[in-house]
Design an enzyme around this catalytic site. Structure first.
Site, mmCIF file in Angstrom:
data_model
loop_
_atom_site.group_PDB
_atom_site.id
_atom_site.type_symbol
_atom_site.label_atom_id
_atom_site.label_comp_id
_atom_site.label_asym_id
_atom_site.label_seq_id
_atom_site.Cartn_x
_atom_site.Cartn_y
_atom_site.Cartn_z
ATOM 1 N N SER A 33 0.834 -1.209 0.000
ATOM 2 C CA SER A 33 0.000 0.000 0.000
ATOM 3 C C SER A 33 0.863 1.252 0.000
ATOM 4 C CB SER A 33 -0.906 0.013 1.232
ATOM 5 O OG SER A 33 -1.536 1.274 1.409
ATOM 6 N N TYR A 49 -2.559 -1.207 10.259
ATOM 7 C CA TYR A 49 -2.628 -1.560 8.840
ATOM 8 C C TYR A 49 -1.352 -1.157 8.100
ATOM 9 C CZ TYR A 49 -4.189 -1.215 3.941
ATOM 10 O OH TYR A 49 -4.302 -1.331 2.570
#
Length: 285
Positions: A176, A189
């Protein structure tokens, strides 16, 4: 082909969400005719029921691959993705369960090989995120759960898949933009995404001598069920994607081609690398 289901796992915030419930549907449709770049190949796509995973499954099918669609509990979304793959003239199976469970990872690979006779591509795309503005609000259960899904699951699936992956096989992981830029509301995350990038680079070094390439894709803000269904705060959703240079969130169909490129022979001289479909954000990756 058959379908395997399991009892749904419920997270603290009732995630994951269903793409079928979104008012504005993500764009998953492949943009171009296929050219046979994955002809005869078999792929496992985790998180394949919706979002980026659905777009990847659709594009892989268009390029000639049979697809095992792995998902948690969104049976309606998975059935639709299966229909999409079969509409491209390819075979599909759906397998429901928790990628953070080692035994399930082994079952995914076993059922895929039983159904299709081989395995050529592993796409580790499944992930979860939970927004917290204060690190003290991250419970021990949530912290363990996020790491279990996002990085432990990748280890388990690679371990199970390796005996079936030969020279020319490809592993593509989903990291990400938060790994490179950080995210003040996604502490756990973004930490898993840093682990995924390190895992990608290290696994590439580990497997490159066997002719297996390992790469990753680091999407920016993409319109999938992950964020609007609770993966981002309501405040953040009001301006989701607007802080990118392009001023908008991306669509799954704009990310899937990166997964295709890294899975096919077009990227035969690339391993240990990360591609960045992120709306124009410049990162040191």
């Amino acid at each position: 082909m058959g379908e395997t289901q399991t009892v749904p796992m419920i997270h603290e915030d009732a995630l994951p969400g269903h793409e079928s419930a979104l008012d504005r549907k993500p764009e998953w449709q492949p943009r171009y005719p296929g050219s046979g770049r994955l002809e005869g190949k078999v792929a496992i796509v985790t998180g394949g029921d919706s979002g980026i995973g659905r777009a990847v499954a659709a594009l892989y099918a268009r390029e000639g691959a049979d697809v095992a669609i792995v998902y948690l509990c969104e049976h309606d979304d998975a059935a639709e993705t299966k229909r999409i793959v079969e509409a491209e003239g390819r075979r599909a199976i759906t397998i429901a369960g928790d990628v953070g469970d080692k035994a399930f990872g082994e079952r995914v690979v076993a059922e895929t090989v039983e159904a299709f006779g081989r395995l050529d591509i592993l796409v580790n795309n499944a992930g979860e995120q939970h927004p917290d503005k204060d690190i003290r609000d991250i419970t021990e259960a949530q912290l363990k759960r996020t790491f279990q899904t996002n990085i432990f699951g990748m280890f388990f699936l690679v371990q199970a898949a390796l005996p079936h992956l030969g020279k020319g096989a490809a592993i593509v992981n989903c990291t990400s933009v938060t790994m490179y830029q950080g995210s003040k509301e996604l502490l756990d995350y973004s930490s898993t995404k840093g682990a995924i990038t390190a895992f990608t680079r290290s696994l590439s070094e580990n497997l490159i001598g066997d002719g297996i390439r390992v790469n990753a894709v680091a999407p920016g803000p993409i319109w999938t069920p992950l964020n609007p269904m609770g993966g981002a705060s309501p405040e953040k959703m009001k301006t989701f994607g607007q802080d990118t240079p392009m001023g908008r969130p991306g669509e799954p169909s704009e990310v899937a081609p990166a997964f295709l490129f890294l899975a096919c022979e077009d990227s035969s001289y690339m391993s240990g690398q990360v591609l960045h479909p992120n709306g124009g954000n410049i990162v040191n990756g």
